[in-house]
Design a protein around this motif. Structure first.
Motif, PDB file in Angstrom:
ATOM      1  N   ALA A  57       0.819  -1.238  -0.081  1.00 22.73           N
ATOM      2  CA  ALA A  57      -0.049   0.005  -0.029  1.00 22.73           C
ATOM      3  C   ALA A  57       0.720   1.330  -0.005  1.00 22.73           C
ATOM      4  CB  ALA A  57      -1.028   0.036   1.309  1.00 22.73           C
ATOM      5  N   GLU A  58       2.027   1.224   0.924  1.00 27.40           N
ATOM      6  CA  GLU A  58       3.035   2.375   0.669  1.00 27.40           C
ATOM      7  C   GLU A  58       3.658   2.561  -0.682  1.00 27.40           C
ATOM      8  OE1 GLU A  58       5.454   1.689   3.936  1.00 27.40           O
ATOM      9  OE2 GLU A  58       4.110   2.341   5.651  1.00 27.40           O
ATOM     10  N   GLY A  59       3.941   1.514  -1.250  1.00 28.60           N
ATOM     11  CA  GLY A  59       4.487   1.496  -2.549  1.00 28.60           C
ATOM     12  C   GLY A  59       3.544   2.264  -3.477  1.00 28.60           C
ATOM     13  N   LEU A  60       2.243   1.682  -3.503  1.00 31.46           N
ATOM     14  CA  LEU A  60       1.187   2.190  -4.495  1.00 31.46           C
ATOM     15  C   LEU A  60       0.902   3.826  -4.127  1.00 31.46           C
ATOM     16  CD1 LEU A  60      -0.964   1.439  -6.442  1.00 31.46           C
ATOM     17  CD2 LEU A  60      -2.426   0.792  -4.682  1.00 31.46           C
ATOM     18  N   ASN A  61       0.901   3.988  -2.802  1.00 26.25           N
ATOM     19  CA  ASN A  61       0.604   5.252  -2.604  1.00 26.25           C
ATOM     20  C   ASN A  61       1.913   6.444  -3.157  1.00 26.25           C
ATOM     21  OD1 ASN A  61      -1.880   5.086  -1.259  1.00 26.25           O
ATOM     22  ND2 ASN A  61      -0.905   4.978   0.782  1.00 26.25           N
ATOM     23  N   PHE A  62       3.040   5.865  -3.026  1.00 24.10           N
ATOM     24  CA  PHE A  62       4.170   6.717  -3.505  1.00 24.10           C
ATOM     25  C   PHE A  62       4.005   6.837  -5.143  1.00 24.10           C
ATOM     26  CE2 PHE A  62       8.601   6.804  -5.393  1.00 24.10           C
ATOM     27  CZ  PHE A  62       9.035   7.836  -4.797  1.00 24.10           C
ATOM     28  N   GLY A  63       3.777   5.614  -5.878  1.00 30.10           N
ATOM     29  CA  GLY A  63       3.434   5.801  -6.997  1.00 30.10           C
ATOM     30  C   GLY A  63       2.433   6.725  -7.539  1.00 30.10           C
ATOM     31  N   ILE A  64       1.436   6.883  -6.775  1.00 31.56           N
ATOM     32  CA  ILE A  64       0.161   7.709  -7.322  1.00 31.56           C
ATOM     33  C   ILE A  64       0.766   9.041  -6.968  1.00 31.56           C
ATOM     34  CG2 ILE A  64      -2.154   8.468  -6.569  1.00 31.56           C
ATOM     35  CD1 ILE A  64      -2.714   5.491  -5.623  1.00 31.56           C
ATOM     36  N   VAL A  65       1.340   9.227  -5.847  1.00 30.43           N
ATOM     37  CA  VAL A  65       1.690  10.758  -5.688  1.00 30.43           C
ATOM     38  C   VAL A  65       2.840  11.162  -6.779  1.00 30.43           C
ATOM     39  CG1 VAL A  65       3.178  12.200  -4.080  1.00 30.43           C
ATOM     40  CG2 VAL A  65       1.277  10.678  -3.252  1.00 30.43           C
ATOM     41  N   TYR A  66       3.886  10.183  -7.209  1.00 29.07           N
ATOM     42  CA  TYR A  66       4.856  10.409  -8.184  1.00 29.07           C
ATOM     43  C   TYR A  66       4.230  10.899  -9.444  1.00 29.07           C
ATOM     44  CZ  TYR A  66       8.807   9.670 -11.273  1.00 29.07           C
ATOM     45  OH  TYR A  66       9.701   9.919 -12.236  1.00 29.07           O
ATOM     46  N   LEU A  67       3.329   9.987  -9.846  1.00 31.32           N
ATOM     47  CA  LEU A  67       2.418  10.138 -11.000  1.00 31.32           C
ATOM     48  C   LEU A  67       1.695  11.363 -11.140  1.00 31.32           C
ATOM     49  CD1 LEU A  67       1.368   6.446 -12.089  1.00 31.32           C
ATOM     50  CD2 LEU A  67       3.241   7.965 -13.009  1.00 31.32           C
ATOM     51  N   MET A  68       1.173  11.816  -9.801  1.00 31.63           N
ATOM     52  CA  MET A  68       0.337  13.154  -9.961  1.00 31.63           C
ATOM     53  C   MET A  68       1.406  14.378  -9.885  1.00 31.63           C
ATOM     54  SD  MET A  68      -2.331  13.997  -6.717  1.00 31.63           S
ATOM     55  CE  MET A  68      -1.128  14.352  -5.616  1.00 31.63           C
ATOM     56  N   LEU A  69       2.548  14.378  -9.268  1.00 33.08           N
ATOM     57  CA  LEU A  69       3.247  15.519  -9.264  1.00 33.08           C
ATOM     58  C   LEU A  69       3.899  15.711 -10.457  1.00 33.08           C
ATOM     59  CD1 LEU A  69       5.157  15.253  -5.775  1.00 33.08           C
ATOM     60  CD2 LEU A  69       3.115  16.728  -6.452  1.00 33.08           C
ATOM     61  N   THR A  70       4.427  14.908 -11.136  1.00 33.74           N
ATOM     62  CA  THR A  70       5.101  14.889 -12.601  1.00 33.74           C
ATOM     63  C   THR A  70       4.163  15.908 -13.405  1.00 33.74           C
ATOM     64  OG1 THR A  70       6.020  12.814 -12.473  1.00 33.74           O
ATOM     65  CG2 THR A  70       5.987  13.739 -14.611  1.00 33.74           C
ATOM     66  N   PRO A  71       3.154  15.894 -13.996  1.00 35.19           N
ATOM     67  CA  PRO A  71       2.302  16.708 -14.458  1.00 35.19           C
ATOM     68  C   PRO A  71       2.086  18.085 -14.076  1.00 35.19           C
ATOM     69  CG  PRO A  71       0.886  14.756 -14.477  1.00 35.19           C
ATOM     70  CD  PRO A  71       2.151  14.493 -13.379  1.00 35.19           C
ATOM     71  N   PHE A  72       2.192  18.104 -12.598  1.00 34.04           N
ATOM     72  CA  PHE A  72       2.119  19.465 -12.084  1.00 34.04           C
ATOM     73  C   PHE A  72       3.443  20.014 -12.121  1.00 34.04           C
ATOM     74  CE2 PHE A  72      -1.655  17.959  -9.694  1.00 34.04           C
ATOM     75  CZ  PHE A  72      -2.311  18.947 -10.021  1.00 34.04           C
ATOM     76  N   ALA A  73       4.387  19.490 -11.996  1.00 32.92           N
ATOM     77  CA  ALA A  73       5.695  19.759 -12.386  1.00 32.92           C
ATOM     78  C   ALA A  73       6.005  20.453 -13.780  1.00 32.92           C
ATOM     79  CB  ALA A  73       7.127  19.008 -11.931  1.00 32.92           C
ATOM     80  N   VAL A  74       5.831  19.686 -14.763  1.00 37.29           N
ATOM     81  CA  VAL A  74       5.613  20.020 -15.909  1.00 37.29           C
ATOM     82  C   VAL A  74       4.813  21.408 -16.381  1.00 37.29           C
ATOM     83  CG1 VAL A  74       5.369  19.505 -18.534  1.00 37.29           C
ATOM     84  CG2 VAL A  74       6.514  17.886 -17.249  1.00 37.29           C
TER      85      VAL A  74
END
Length: 47
Positions: free
Chosen positions: A8-25
């Motif tokens: 669950a922690e790995g999945l949460n990290f993946g979701i946050v990572y995928l969410m932050l990438t478009p915001f950074a771009v």
């Protein structure tokens, strides 16, 4: 039960990572646009 928590922690990290990438771009694109608009207004004011 411990393995489920790690997954669950790995999945949460993946979701946050995928969410932050478009915001950074998008933030980078917005910053470049804002900087360009600011420079254009400054150049128009000096002419």
């Amino acid at each position: 039960m411990q393995q489920g928590k790690e997954a669950a922690e790995g999945l949460n990290f993946g979701i946050v990572y995928l969410m932050l990438t478009p915001f950074a771009v998008g933030g980078y694109i917005f910053y470049r646009w804002w900087k360009s608009e600011k420079a254009d207004k400054k150049a128009a004011g000096k002419s």
